[in-house]
Scaffold this motif. Structure first.
Motif, PDB file in Angstrom:
ATOM      1  N   ARG A 150     -17.940 -61.396 -55.509  1.00  0.00           N
ATOM      2  CA  ARG A 150     -19.171 -61.695 -54.770  1.00  0.00           C
ATOM      3  C   ARG A 150     -19.829 -62.934 -55.354  1.00  0.00           C
ATOM      4  O   ARG A 150     -19.791 -63.164 -56.564  1.00  0.00           O
ATOM      5  CB  ARG A 150     -20.141 -60.507 -54.860  1.00  0.00           C
ATOM      6  CG  ARG A 150     -21.449 -60.690 -54.102  1.00  0.00           C
ATOM      7  CD  ARG A 150     -22.302 -59.401 -54.175  1.00  0.00           C
ATOM      8  NE  ARG A 150     -22.585 -59.026 -55.550  1.00  0.00           N
ATOM      9  CZ  ARG A 150     -23.552 -59.544 -56.278  1.00  0.00           C
ATOM     10  NH1 ARG A 150     -24.341 -60.488 -55.780  1.00  0.00           N
ATOM     11  NH2 ARG A 150     -23.757 -59.139 -57.529  1.00  0.00           N
ATOM     12  N   PRO A 201     -14.393 -70.015 -47.627  1.00  0.00           N
ATOM     13  CA  PRO A 201     -14.533 -68.814 -46.783  1.00  0.00           C
ATOM     14  C   PRO A 201     -13.512 -68.809 -45.662  1.00  0.00           C
ATOM     15  O   PRO A 201     -12.971 -69.863 -45.270  1.00  0.00           O
ATOM     16  CB  PRO A 201     -15.954 -68.952 -46.225  1.00  0.00           C
ATOM     17  CG  PRO A 201     -16.651 -69.941 -47.098  1.00  0.00           C
ATOM     18  CD  PRO A 201     -15.589 -70.872 -47.571  1.00  0.00           C
ATOM     19  N   TYR A 225     -23.897 -65.749 -44.580  1.00  0.00           N
ATOM     20  CA  TYR A 225     -23.023 -64.744 -45.180  1.00  0.00           C
ATOM     21  C   TYR A 225     -21.587 -65.199 -44.982  1.00  0.00           C
ATOM     22  O   TYR A 225     -21.193 -65.586 -43.878  1.00  0.00           O
ATOM     23  CB  TYR A 225     -23.252 -63.389 -44.513  1.00  0.00           C
ATOM     24  CG  TYR A 225     -22.336 -62.272 -44.974  1.00  0.00           C
ATOM     25  CD1 TYR A 225     -22.603 -61.579 -46.152  1.00  0.00           C
ATOM     26  CD2 TYR A 225     -21.221 -61.899 -44.233  1.00  0.00           C
ATOM     27  CE1 TYR A 225     -21.783 -60.538 -46.574  1.00  0.00           C
ATOM     28  CE2 TYR A 225     -20.390 -60.862 -44.642  1.00  0.00           C
ATOM     29  CZ  TYR A 225     -20.673 -60.188 -45.815  1.00  0.00           C
ATOM     30  OH  TYR A 225     -19.863 -59.171 -46.232  1.00  0.00           O
ATOM     31  N   GLU A 227     -17.265 -64.572 -45.868  1.00  0.00           N
ATOM     32  CA  GLU A 227     -16.196 -63.664 -46.290  1.00  0.00           C
ATOM     33  C   GLU A 227     -14.975 -64.489 -46.684  1.00  0.00           C
ATOM     34  O   GLU A 227     -14.706 -65.541 -46.100  1.00  0.00           O
ATOM     35  CB  GLU A 227     -15.835 -62.692 -45.158  1.00  0.00           C
ATOM     36  CG  GLU A 227     -16.960 -61.730 -44.817  1.00  0.00           C
ATOM     37  CD  GLU A 227     -16.585 -60.739 -43.729  1.00  0.00           C
ATOM     38  OE1 GLU A 227     -17.337 -59.751 -43.550  1.00  0.00           O
ATOM     39  OE2 GLU A 227     -15.550 -60.951 -43.043  1.00  0.00           O
ATOM     40  N   TYR A 228     -14.235 -63.967 -47.685  1.00  0.00           N
ATOM     41  CA  TYR A 228     -13.082 -64.680 -48.238  1.00  0.00           C
ATOM     42  C   TYR A 228     -11.798 -63.875 -48.033  1.00  0.00           C
ATOM     43  O   TYR A 228     -11.841 -62.663 -47.809  1.00  0.00           O
ATOM     44  CB  TYR A 228     -13.301 -64.955 -49.722  1.00  0.00           C
ATOM     45  CG  TYR A 228     -14.504 -65.834 -49.994  1.00  0.00           C
ATOM     46  CD1 TYR A 228     -14.378 -67.211 -50.097  1.00  0.00           C
ATOM     47  CD2 TYR A 228     -15.776 -65.270 -50.124  1.00  0.00           C
ATOM     48  CE1 TYR A 228     -15.486 -68.015 -50.333  1.00  0.00           C
ATOM     49  CE2 TYR A 228     -16.890 -66.064 -50.356  1.00  0.00           C
ATOM     50  CZ  TYR A 228     -16.734 -67.442 -50.455  1.00  0.00           C
ATOM     51  OH  TYR A 228     -17.836 -68.226 -50.676  1.00  0.00           O
ATOM     52  N   GLY A 231     -11.194 -60.576 -49.862  1.00  0.00           N
ATOM     53  CA  GLY A 231     -12.155 -59.502 -49.660  1.00  0.00           C
ATOM     54  C   GLY A 231     -13.513 -59.772 -50.281  1.00  0.00           C
ATOM     55  O   GLY A 231     -14.458 -58.991 -50.080  1.00  0.00           O
ATOM     56  N   THR A 233     -17.211 -61.528 -50.892  1.00  0.00           N
ATOM     57  CA  THR A 233     -18.263 -61.945 -49.974  1.00  0.00           C
ATOM     58  C   THR A 233     -19.208 -62.908 -50.686  1.00  0.00           C
ATOM     59  O   THR A 233     -19.245 -62.974 -51.923  1.00  0.00           O
ATOM     60  CB  THR A 233     -19.072 -60.745 -49.452  1.00  0.00           C
ATOM     61  OG1 THR A 233     -19.714 -60.096 -50.564  1.00  0.00           O
ATOM     62  CG2 THR A 233     -18.178 -59.759 -48.710  1.00  0.00           C
ATOM     63  N   TRP A 347     -20.093 -65.055 -35.283  1.00  0.00           N
ATOM     64  CA  TRP A 347     -19.214 -65.422 -36.393  1.00  0.00           C
ATOM     65  C   TRP A 347     -18.451 -66.699 -36.066  1.00  0.00           C
ATOM     66  O   TRP A 347     -18.088 -66.946 -34.916  1.00  0.00           O
ATOM     67  CB  TRP A 347     -18.213 -64.313 -36.668  1.00  0.00           C
ATOM     68  CG  TRP A 347     -18.790 -63.127 -37.369  1.00  0.00           C
ATOM     69  CD1 TRP A 347     -19.266 -61.980 -36.809  1.00  0.00           C
ATOM     70  CD2 TRP A 347     -18.949 -62.980 -38.789  1.00  0.00           C
ATOM     71  NE1 TRP A 347     -19.713 -61.119 -37.771  1.00  0.00           N
ATOM     72  CE2 TRP A 347     -19.533 -61.701 -39.007  1.00  0.00           C
ATOM     73  CE3 TRP A 347     -18.659 -63.785 -39.884  1.00  0.00           C
ATOM     74  CZ2 TRP A 347     -19.825 -61.224 -40.279  1.00  0.00           C
ATOM     75  CZ3 TRP A 347     -18.949 -63.313 -41.160  1.00  0.00           C
ATOM     76  CH2 TRP A 347     -19.529 -62.041 -41.341  1.00  0.00           C
TER      77      TRP A 347
END
Length: 388
Positions: A150, A201, A225, A227-228, A231, A233, A347
Motif C-alpha cells: 500500500r 498502476p 485511488y 491499483e497495481y 494487488g 493499492t 475507472w
C-alpha cells in the motif's frame, strides 16, 4: 568537448532560475551562452541581467547560431515536446522542465525523436536528487521493505492564492496550462510515486475538483485511488487551497512501513515478514514484532543544480542520468489518467487510451477562457525559493 554550452528556451521563472545557476559558475563543465524568448519584455530583462549572453527571439535562431550544444526547454507546458523535437532534429542535447508535456501522446512523439537523435535527453525532476527519496527507492529495490502492499501520499502543501493564479492570463486554464495541480505543482510527486516503488498502476479512479475555493477552471483538489498488478493499492491526495498543508508519504510492505514527513524518514521494520508471522502465529490477537528505526539524514538535496550537474556530466563524461527525459511520460500518464477518470466518471485502465484522453482534453481547451489581467509579456521572473 571540455565545456557544454547551454542555451535556454524561455526566460520566465524557471528559465531565469537555470540561467542564474549557470551564470554563478556552480556547474562544473557548463556555461550559459545564449537565451531566447518570444516576448520583448523578457528579452530586455535578459539583456540587462544576463551580461555577455546572446539573446534571441526564437529557439531556431538560437540553435542555428552555433553558440549552443544543449538546450534547456523552460517554455509553457504545451511547447515542451515541440521545442524538444526541433532541438533533437538539429543535433542538440535536450533538458526539459517538468512536466514532459500536457498529454502523453505528444510526449511519446518527443521520446521517439530523442531515441532517433542519439543525444542526451533529461528532465528536471529535481526531487530524484533528494537523498530521502533515493534512500526510499534503495530500501524498496533491495527488498528491505518486502513486497509493496500500500502507498498513501498526502501532498497538500502547495498553497496557491488567487493572486498567484491571477499573475498570468494563461495560468490555471486548459488552453494555457493544460491542467492545474496535477500538471503544474505535482509532477515531481507523481514521478516519485512510481519511481520509488518501481511500479505503475494498472488502473486508477480519481475525483478531481475544479476551481475549488478559487476562480480557476482547472483542478486544484484531487483524491485518487490506484491499483497495481501485485494487488497493492495506493491513494494520492493533493490540493492548493489548504493551509497549513501536509506532505506525508507512507509505503507499506510485507516487512514493515516507511514514512517520510517533515524531511525525515522513519522505518517501522518487522522482525519477520508479515506473511511468515501470519503463517506460524497461533494467538488470536498476536502481532509481528516491530522495530522503529529513525533513518539518519542522507544530506541535502542539490535540487536544480544537481540535475544540471548530472546532465552536464552525462554529456561530457557519459555518467548515467538521474532523470532520463523518456521517463517523464510515466508521471504524466498517471495525471492524464486522473483527469480522464474524472471526466468520464469511472475507472481508467493503464496503459492509457491516449487518443481518448487527447479528445477529452481538446473539449476543455475549446471551452477554455484566459483571464483578463496584465499581459504575460509584462511579467518578470518571480522568487521561487518557496517551491520545488
Amino acid at each position: 568537448m571540455s565545456k557544454l554550452r547551454y542555451g535556454i528556451i524561455g526566460v520566465g521563472n524557471m528559465g531565469t532560475g537555470h540561467a542564474k545557476i549557470l551564470m554563478s559558475g556552480a556547474i562544473n563543465g557548463a556555461e550559459l551562452t545564449a537565451v531566447c524568448d518570444g516576448f520583448e519584455g523578457k528579452r530586455e530583462w535578459a539583456r540587462e541581467h544576463l551580461k555577455d549572453i546572446a539573446v534571441f527571439e526564437d529557439s531556431a535562431s538560437m540553435i542555428d547560431s552555433g553558440l549552443v550544444d544543449a538546450v534547456i526547454v523552460a517554455t509553457p507546458h504545451y511547447d515542451h515536446p515541440s521545442e524538444a523535437i526541433q532541438a533533437f532534429g538539429k543535433g542538440m542535447h535536450v533538458l526539459i522542465e517538468k512536466p514532459a508535456g500536457v498529454y502523453a501522446k505528444q510526449v511519446r512523439l518527443m521520446n521517439e525523436a530523442a531515441a532517433a537523435s542519439d543525444k542526451k535527453f533529461g528532465i528536471v525532476y529535481n526531487q530524484r536528487t533528494n537523498p530521502l527519496y533515493q534512500k526510499l527507492r534503495e530500501l524498496i529495490a533491495s527488498g528491505e521493505l518486502g513486497e509493496i502492499r500500500r502507498t498513501n501520499w498526502i501532498i497538500t502543501n502547495w498553497y496557491r492564492s488567487q493572486v498567484y493564479y491571477d499573475s498570468g492570463s494563461w495560468r490555471a486554464t486548459w488552453s494555457g496550462e493544460g491542467g492545474g495541480v496535477l500538471i503544474n505543482q505535482c509532477p515531481h510527486q507523481l514521478d516519485l510515486w512510481q519511481w520509488t516503488i518501481g511500479m505503475m498502476p494498472v488502473r486508477i479512479r480519481a475525483f478531481c475538483q475544479f476551481g475549488k475555493h478559487r476562480n480557476i477552471e482547472v483542478e486544484n483538489d484531487v483524491t485518487a485511488y490506484a491499483e497495481y498488478a501485485n494487488g497493492a493499492t495506493g491513494v494520492f491526495i493533493t490540493a492548493t487551497s489548504e493551509a497549513p498543508g501536509t506532505n506525508r508519504l507512507e509505503v507499506s510492505g510485507d516487512r514493515g512501513k516507511i514514512v517520510i514527513e517533515d524531511g525525515h524518514m522513519t522505518f517501522w521494520r518487522l522482525r519477520e515478514s508479515e506473511s511468515a508471522f501470519n503463517e506460524r502465529n497461533k494467538a488470536p490477537f498476536g502481532t509481528p514484532e516491530c522495530w522503529k528505526i529513525d533513518i539518519p539524514s542522507q544530506g541535502k538535496n542539490p535540487e536544480h543544480a544537481g540535475i544540471l550537474q548530472n546532465f552536464t556530466d552525462a554529456v561530457l563524461k557519459g555518467v548515467p542520468l538521474v532523470a532520463p527525459g523518456e521517463e517523464g511520460i510515466d508521471g504524466l500518464t498517471i495525471s492524464n489518467a486522473m483527469h480522464l477518470s474524472t471526466w468520464l466518471d469511472g475507472w481508467v485502465d493503464l496503459p492509457l487510451d491516449e487518443e481518448l484522453h487527447e479528445a477529452e482534453l481538446n473539449k476543455r481547451i475549446a471551452e477554455s477562457t484566459l483571464r483578463k489581467n496584465k499581459p504575460e509579456a509584462a511579467s518578470m521572473p518571480a522568487d521561487l525559493s518557496g517551491t520545488f
